[in-house]
Design a protein around this motif. Structure first.
Motif, PDB file in Angstrom:
ATOM      1  N   THR A  59       0.830  -1.200   0.000  1.00  0.00           N
ATOM      2  CA  THR A  59       0.000   0.000   0.000  1.00  0.00           C
ATOM      3  C   THR A  59       0.867   1.254   0.000  1.00  0.00           C
ATOM      4  O   THR A  59       0.611   2.186  -0.769  1.00  0.00           O
ATOM      5  CB  THR A  59      -0.936  -0.002   1.233  1.00  0.00           C
ATOM      6  OG1 THR A  59      -1.756  -1.169   1.167  1.00  0.00           O
ATOM      7  CG2 THR A  59      -1.809   1.236   1.257  1.00  0.00           C
ATOM      8  N   VAL A  60       1.892   1.284   0.837  1.00  0.00           N
ATOM      9  CA  VAL A  60       2.791   2.449   0.887  1.00  0.00           C
ATOM     10  C   VAL A  60       3.511   2.619  -0.447  1.00  0.00           C
ATOM     11  O   VAL A  60       3.633   3.730  -0.966  1.00  0.00           O
ATOM     12  CB  VAL A  60       3.812   2.314   2.042  1.00  0.00           C
ATOM     13  CG1 VAL A  60       4.907   3.359   1.944  1.00  0.00           C
ATOM     14  CG2 VAL A  60       3.101   2.413   3.382  1.00  0.00           C
ATOM     15  N   LEU A  61       3.972   1.513  -1.015  1.00  0.00           N
ATOM     16  CA  LEU A  61       4.691   1.591  -2.290  1.00  0.00           C
ATOM     17  C   LEU A  61       3.792   2.092  -3.415  1.00  0.00           C
ATOM     18  O   LEU A  61       4.225   2.845  -4.280  1.00  0.00           O
ATOM     19  CB  LEU A  61       5.278   0.231  -2.668  1.00  0.00           C
ATOM     20  CG  LEU A  61       6.398  -0.294  -1.790  1.00  0.00           C
ATOM     21  CD1 LEU A  61       6.767  -1.718  -2.198  1.00  0.00           C
ATOM     22  CD2 LEU A  61       7.616   0.599  -1.844  1.00  0.00           C
ATOM     23  N   GLY A  62       2.551   1.664  -3.414  1.00  0.00           N
ATOM     24  CA  GLY A  62       1.659   1.972  -4.524  1.00  0.00           C
ATOM     25  C   GLY A  62       0.876   3.267  -4.395  1.00  0.00           C
ATOM     26  O   GLY A  62       0.294   3.728  -5.377  1.00  0.00           O
ATOM     27  N   ASP A  63       0.849   3.866  -3.208  1.00  0.00           N
ATOM     28  CA  ASP A  63       0.035   5.065  -2.995  1.00  0.00           C
ATOM     29  C   ASP A  63       0.771   6.307  -3.494  1.00  0.00           C
ATOM     30  O   ASP A  63       1.662   6.834  -2.842  1.00  0.00           O
ATOM     31  CB  ASP A  63      -0.313   5.210  -1.515  1.00  0.00           C
ATOM     32  CG  ASP A  63      -1.420   6.224  -1.280  1.00  0.00           C
ATOM     33  OD1 ASP A  63      -1.740   6.999  -2.207  1.00  0.00           O
ATOM     34  OD2 ASP A  63      -1.970   6.234  -0.162  1.00  0.00           O
ATOM     35  N   ARG A  64       0.369   6.781  -4.645  1.00  0.00           N
ATOM     36  CA  ARG A  64       1.014   7.952  -5.249  1.00  0.00           C
ATOM     37  C   ARG A  64       0.606   9.261  -4.574  1.00  0.00           C
ATOM     38  O   ARG A  64       1.192  10.301  -4.843  1.00  0.00           O
ATOM     39  CB  ARG A  64       0.694   8.010  -6.740  1.00  0.00           C
ATOM     40  CG  ARG A  64       1.284   6.849  -7.519  1.00  0.00           C
ATOM     41  CD  ARG A  64       0.975   6.959  -9.001  1.00  0.00           C
ATOM     42  NE  ARG A  64       1.380   5.781  -9.734  1.00  0.00           N
ATOM     43  CZ  ARG A  64       2.592   5.609 -10.262  1.00  0.00           C
ATOM     44  NH1 ARG A  64       3.496   6.529 -10.136  1.00  0.00           N
ATOM     45  NH2 ARG A  64       2.876   4.514 -10.911  1.00  0.00           N
ATOM     46  N   ALA A  96      12.829   6.000  -4.488  1.00  0.00           N
ATOM     47  CA  ALA A  96      11.791   6.828  -3.855  1.00  0.00           C
ATOM     48  C   ALA A  96      11.913   8.285  -4.287  1.00  0.00           C
ATOM     49  O   ALA A  96      10.909   8.914  -4.626  1.00  0.00           O
ATOM     50  CB  ALA A  96      11.889   6.722  -2.337  1.00  0.00           C
ATOM     51  N   ASP A  97      13.131   8.808  -4.298  1.00  0.00           N
ATOM     52  CA  ASP A  97      13.344  10.207  -4.695  1.00  0.00           C
ATOM     53  C   ASP A  97      12.890  10.464  -6.123  1.00  0.00           C
ATOM     54  O   ASP A  97      12.437  11.550  -6.452  1.00  0.00           O
ATOM     55  CB  ASP A  97      14.823  10.598  -4.557  1.00  0.00           C
ATOM     56  CG  ASP A  97      15.265  10.676  -3.102  1.00  0.00           C
ATOM     57  OD1 ASP A  97      14.391  10.735  -2.211  1.00  0.00           O
ATOM     58  OD2 ASP A  97      16.491  10.645  -2.863  1.00  0.00           O
ATOM     59  N   ASN A  98      13.004   9.454  -6.980  1.00  0.00           N
ATOM     60  CA  ASN A  98      12.599   9.583  -8.374  1.00  0.00           C
ATOM     61  C   ASN A  98      11.132   9.209  -8.598  1.00  0.00           C
ATOM     62  O   ASN A  98      10.706   9.053  -9.748  1.00  0.00           O
ATOM     63  CB  ASN A  98      13.493   8.723  -9.267  1.00  0.00           C
ATOM     64  CG  ASN A  98      14.908   9.239  -9.315  1.00  0.00           C
ATOM     65  OD1 ASN A  98      15.165  10.415  -9.082  1.00  0.00           O
ATOM     66  ND2 ASN A  98      15.838   8.356  -9.627  1.00  0.00           N
ATOM     67  N   ARG A  99      10.387   9.063  -7.516  1.00  0.00           N
ATOM     68  CA  ARG A  99       8.950   8.747  -7.569  1.00  0.00           C
ATOM     69  C   ARG A  99       8.663   7.422  -8.289  1.00  0.00           C
ATOM     70  O   ARG A  99       7.695   7.299  -9.040  1.00  0.00           O
ATOM     71  CB  ARG A  99       8.152   9.871  -8.226  1.00  0.00           C
ATOM     72  CG  ARG A  99       8.258  11.193  -7.515  1.00  0.00           C
ATOM     73  CD  ARG A  99       7.458  12.265  -8.248  1.00  0.00           C
ATOM     74  NE  ARG A  99       7.637  13.559  -7.661  1.00  0.00           N
ATOM     75  CZ  ARG A  99       6.847  14.077  -6.717  1.00  0.00           C
ATOM     76  NH1 ARG A  99       5.835  13.398  -6.264  1.00  0.00           N
ATOM     77  NH2 ARG A  99       7.090  15.284  -6.240  1.00  0.00           N
ATOM     78  N   ARG A 100       9.504   6.440  -8.064  1.00  0.00           N
ATOM     79  CA  ARG A 100       9.350   5.139  -8.720  1.00  0.00           C
ATOM     80  C   ARG A 100       9.047   4.008  -7.741  1.00  0.00           C
ATOM     81  O   ARG A 100       9.160   2.845  -8.107  1.00  0.00           O
ATOM     82  CB  ARG A 100      10.622   4.784  -9.499  1.00  0.00           C
ATOM     83  CG  ARG A 100      10.998   5.769 -10.575  1.00  0.00           C
ATOM     84  CD  ARG A 100       9.977   5.810 -11.668  1.00  0.00           C
ATOM     85  NE  ARG A 100      10.434   6.654 -12.758  1.00  0.00           N
ATOM     86  CZ  ARG A 100       9.647   7.187 -13.646  1.00  0.00           C
ATOM     87  NH1 ARG A 100       8.351   6.976 -13.582  1.00  0.00           N
ATOM     88  NH2 ARG A 100      10.125   7.935 -14.603  1.00  0.00           N
ATOM     89  N   LEU A 101       8.638   4.335  -6.514  1.00  0.00           N
ATOM     90  CA  LEU A 101       8.324   3.270  -5.560  1.00  0.00           C
ATOM     91  C   LEU A 101       7.234   2.316  -6.059  1.00  0.00           C
ATOM     92  O   LEU A 101       7.312   1.122  -5.783  1.00  0.00           O
ATOM     93  CB  LEU A 101       7.940   3.856  -4.195  1.00  0.00           C
ATOM     94  CG  LEU A 101       9.117   4.308  -3.328  1.00  0.00           C
ATOM     95  CD1 LEU A 101       8.617   4.922  -2.028  1.00  0.00           C
ATOM     96  CD2 LEU A 101      10.075   3.180  -3.054  1.00  0.00           C
TER      97      LEU A 101
END
Length: 194
Positions: A59-64, A96-101
């Protein structure tokens, strides 16, 4: 030459294409340069399993909608708690910094595919209705060796919608012996006869 007609160099090229492949190649080469390749590959596999088993982490990884700093801190806290190495933590921080989680799980799969390709192995993705037994796994390994895939790694997945049987994907080849597909074929055959 790999049995599927693709050379190892071509397999490596396929694995390094796309966003996930570029990140995977960067991590692989960094780990090799730091002489930590085996440890990093093991930790990538462990992180992939952790993601698969933890719904809150997914959930944390996918929540934009989450702020980058919040999601970065949350994921890095999990990695710290689980004892992952600094190289992998730094890599996940960059992701994470590149918004790719949201792509992290696919990146880890690309790392695994890249490592297999560099070892000259072919990966067989096997989907079954129920987990394979040790005997079934051994029989599948023998059948794949008979088909010309002697250096093969089997990656298993369970999908109860298949009802029974197996679906095996080796590169671009698909071998579908699932009960679901057999029923679909029978259904269409009966429609054609009517």
């Amino acid at each position: 030459m790999v049995a599927s007609g693709v050379t190892t160099a071509q397999s490596v090229a396929f694995a390094s294409n796309g966003l996930e492949g570029r990140y995977a190649t960067a991590l692989y080469e960094l780990a090799a340069e730091q002489q930590q390749l085996d440890a990093v590959l093991d930790e990538c596999a462990a992180l992939a399993r952790l993601i698969d088993e933890s719904a809150p982490l997914r959930t944390v990884l996918g929540d934009r909608r989450l702020d980058i700093t919040v999601s970065r801190k949350a994921v890095l806290a999990v990695l710290d708690a689980q004892g992952f190495c600094q190289t992998l933590k730094n890599f996940v921080g960059v992701v994470a910094d590149n918004r790719r989680l949201p792509n992290l799980r696919q990146i880890l799969a690309a790392v695994d595919a890249l490592a297999s390709a560099r070892r000259g192995e072919v990966v067989a993705d096997v989907t079954s209705a129920q987990p394979l037994t040790t005997t079934q796994r051994a029989q599948l390994q023998v059948r794949l060796a008979e088909a010309g895939y002697s250096r093969i790694t089997i990656r298993e997945r369970v999908d109860s919608s298949l009802l029974g049987g197996l679906v095996v994907r080796v590169g671009a080849k698909l071998y579908d012996a699932s009960l679901q597909t057999r029923l679909f074929r029978l259904h269409y055959a009966m429609k054609g006869a009517a």
